[in-house]
Design an enzyme around this catalytic site. Structure first.
Site, short mmCIF file in Angstrom:
data_model
loop_
_atom_site.label_atom_id
_atom_site.label_comp_id
_atom_site.label_asym_id
_atom_site.label_seq_id
_atom_site.Cartn_x
_atom_site.Cartn_y
_atom_site.Cartn_z
N GLU A 134 1.18 -1.19 0.21
CA GLU A 134 -0.15 0.22 -0.22
C GLU A 134 0.75 1.32 -0.16
OE1 GLU A 134 -3.26 2.33 2.55
OE2 GLU A 134 -2.34 -0.05 3.61
N ASP A 135 2.19 1.08 0.89
CA ASP A 135 2.76 2.49 1.40
C ASP A 135 3.88 2.85 0.59
OD1 ASP A 135 0.36 3.57 2.23
OD2 ASP A 135 1.64 2.50 4.47
#
Length: 696
Positions: A76-77
């Site tokens: 996600e990051d």
């Protein structure tokens, strides 16, 4: 923050066979991927997944779960991908990481929609592997521990509310009471700061003034049980600040009137000792009627097992006591996580009964608001126990009715309910059930859920199923009206409408199926004109022909020609008004008008090219069509009827090919312009008699 070797040592302590190299690689991978990212606290971002992994080691979970915790934010990051995770750490880890990642991609949605979508994806991911939930709960718990570093009060409140509404109840439902209590406490601090400060302050005051009273009561309980020959451990504590506040709010009590602030836990060596200890406690101290609960013989849906009682100690002090074995205690504190410990051979499949109910609710809920309402009803629990006539046990929320019971047994049974017997007596469907009731559901084959049931059912599963059934019934009735309206609309288009044209209309309108179209028509969500245009594209354009259409003496006019110069429309491409055109002039001949995309123009004709355009008169243009008809009676008549409905004259009709089950016709058709020709082609393509139609 845990160092790399510390994390690996923790795992190796309870799982000596764990792959140390794989754990080290996962630790290094998350540190490298998160790089210089920072958290709101100023700590390196990778400290968060490392701490979540540490929480998973406290639960003694398998190495796949530990690695998932380390990697849960990388996709996600960071620039990491699921494919890369799979290549480095295996299919199972990639699947788990993907399950956790999907829950985090919706932070930009409006609050209720985000919470609902979060929960929807959460439940679906959990249905495949409960470890997705365990990692996510660890992730949320650590985020709550660092919530105070976030500067925005609104964001802190939003996260705390989501935790209180969704994550703490889920932790409770899988039996992770330690997680639940800490989440509730941290969320309570943000949501009700004044109440939090008041209650924690009063508890601290009591702690300073009690002179070791908790320890004294614990010792008295232990001595009484030891005198009866029981070997036990006894611990005592003040009750959870949030549970005290909740009791104050529910009963409208001030803090001074909350009498059972102290709670004690008795750990025995065996299940039989639990009941012996309970008997001793009830002999030594007076127990409070109505406060005894046996969750050993009848566990909660999350597997929680314990005996609960409340006693009146000296000076009318009320205390709660829980009695359980050591194994029960571990399961009670860590719930399903305890079953996932590396030693367990009979791991659960994640599809526990209440989770199956929640998955049904996800499918039945109409929108975000409904989903949140129904799942909250399903997650929160204040339970009663009821039985089928054959002795099957079902746990339901307090206040449940026979209709709730029927839906709990099976959705189909709930839908067919017409009456109920409670303990052998016919009773109204709205009758609240009591503990131990035997419920017999009377069903009818043609019965349907009633809208009025929503006035008394309390379970999320029942409410979702009833609303869905009512919506489907209303939809079917509206669709039936829409079908009648559709038949009237079909009579107004210049073609005979069959199933093929209807299917094409559904596709053009981007609807799911024919029923969707009928419902949209009946509910006035689509205009007649849109339906007509979808059935026969172009048919809603102005179709009345000008008066000069019938005046055969009028001719086609072309702009760009020298006065008196004759022209003819090329036979190779049959241009009609609306086509872009060009003129070819050969010495000693007139001008031949071609469509600009005519293939003949590419052959290098020796002629002068003229830039032409259509004039104001357009009578007598001939378009050439090729139509492939199904070889059956009436097909040719239906095609001719389409030409007539569209006011087009047939100049020539030639059967060019017959090959069962098709017949091909070449048609020269007198049309007004390109738009007119296009409408005719659309009508042909919509006809069940026509397999294919194209301009030549």
């Amino acid at each position: 923050m845990l160092r790399q070797y510390e994390l690996v040592e923790r795992v190796k302590e309870y799982d000596p066979d764990a792959d140390e190299a794989l754990l080290n690689r996962a630790y290094v991978y998350t540190v490298q991927k998160h790089g210089t990212q920072k958290r709101a606290s100023g700590d390196p971002y990778f400290s968060h997944p490392v701490e979540v992994a540490g929480l998973m080691t406290d639960l003694k979970l398998d190495q796949e779960t530990i690695i998932t915790a380390l990697l849960h934010d990388t996709v996600e990051d960071t620039l990491a991908t699921i494919e890369e995770v799979e290549a480095l750490f295996g299919v199972d880890v990639a699947r788990l990481v993907d399950g956790v990642t999907k829950l985090s991609k919706i932070e930009a949605m409006p609050e209720n929609e985000r919470a609902a979508e979060n929960l929807r994806k959460f439940l679906l991911a959990m249905s495949e592997d409960i470890r997705v939930l365990l990692v996510k709960l660890g992730d949320r718990l650590h985020n709550m521990r660092t919530l105070h570093f976030i500067k925005s009060p609104e964001k802190r409140q939003r996260i705390a509310r989501e935790t209180m509404d969704i994550y703490a109840p889920l932790a409770e439902r899988v039996g992770m009471y330690e997680y639940m209590r800490e989440m509730q406490l941290l969320a309570f601090e943000q949501l009700e700061p004044d109440a939090y400060r008041t209650i924690t302050g009063r508890l601290e005051q009591i702690r300073r003034q009690d002179g070791g009273q908790v320890d004294a009561i614990a010792l008295a309980i232990k001595q009484a049980l030891a005198a009866a020959g029981l070997k036990v451990e006894v611990t005592g504590r003040e009750k959870h600040p949030y549970s005290i506040w909740k009791k104050m709010a529910e009963r409208h009590l001030p803090f001074d009137q909350v009498t059972d602030i102290m709670a004690f836990r008795v750990i025995t060596e065996s299940e039989s000792d639990c009941y012996l200890a309970l008997g001793v406690l009830h002999q030594v101290w007076q127990f409070i009627p109505g406060r005894f609960k046996d969750y050993i013989s009848t566990p909660k849906t999350n597997g929680y097992r314990s005996l609960h009682t409340a006693l009146i100690y000296e000076n009318s002090m009320r205390v709660e006591v829980q009695v359980r074995t050591r194994e029960m205690h571990r399961t009670n504190e860590f719930g399903l996580a305890a079953h996932w410990a590396y030693k367990q051979g009979d791991r659960p499949d994640g599809q526990v009964g209440w989770l199956r109910d929640l998955i049904e609710i996800v499918d039945a809920s109409h929108d975000a608001e409904e989903l949140l309402e129904h799942t909250r009803l399903a997650i929160y629990q204040d339970r009663i126990f009821a039985f089928t006539p054959k002795g099957s046990l079902f746990q339901l929320p307090k206040g449940s009715t026979p209709v709730d019971f029927a839906f709990a047994v099976h959705s189909e049974l709930g839908a067919q309910t017409v009456g109920a017997k409670i303990n052998g007596r016919h009773m109204p469907l709205r009758t609240p059930l009591g503990n131990g009731d035997v419920v017999e559901i009377i069903k009818g084959k043609t019965a349907e859920p009633q809208l009025s049931w929503l006035g008394f059912v309390v379970t999320g599963k029942a409410r979702a199923a009833i609303r869905r059934a009512v919506r489907l019934k209303e939809r079917a009735e509206v669709a039936e009206i829409g079908k009648k309206m559709f038949d009237e609309i079909a009579l107004r288009v210049p073609a005979k409408i069959g199933k093929k044209a209807t299917r094409e209309a559904v596709r053009r309108l981007e609807m799911e199926d024919e029923e969707d179209l009928m419902y949209a028509i009946g509910a006035a969500k689509i205009e007649d004109r849109e339906v007509m245009e979808a059935l026969v594209p172009g048919c809603t354009a102005e179709m009345e022909q000008p008066a000069e259409w019938s005046k055969q003496e009028q001719a086609i006019s072309i702009r760009g020609l020298t006065a008196g110069v004759g022209f003819q429309l090329a036979e190779c491409c049959h241009p009609v008004p609306g086509d872009r055109i060009v003129g070819l002039r050969k010495p000693g001949e007139g001008v031949e008008v071609h469509a600009i995309d005519c293939l003949e123009l590419a052959s290098g004709i020796d002629a002068d090219w003229l830039d032409l355009s259509w004039g104001t008169r357009s009578v007598g243009a001939v378009g050439k069509l090729r139509a492939t008809l199904y070889d059956r009676p009436g097909s040719l008549a239906e095609m001719a009827g389409i030409f007539a409905q569209n006011l087009a004259n047939i100049r020539s009709l030639v059967q060019s090919q017959t090959e069962h089950p098709f017949t091909v016709y070449e048609v020269d058709l007198e049309v007004q312009d390109l738009a007119h020709l296009t409408r005719i082609l659309s009508a042909l393509r919509a006809s069940d008699a026509v397999a294919q139609a194209e301009r030549v």
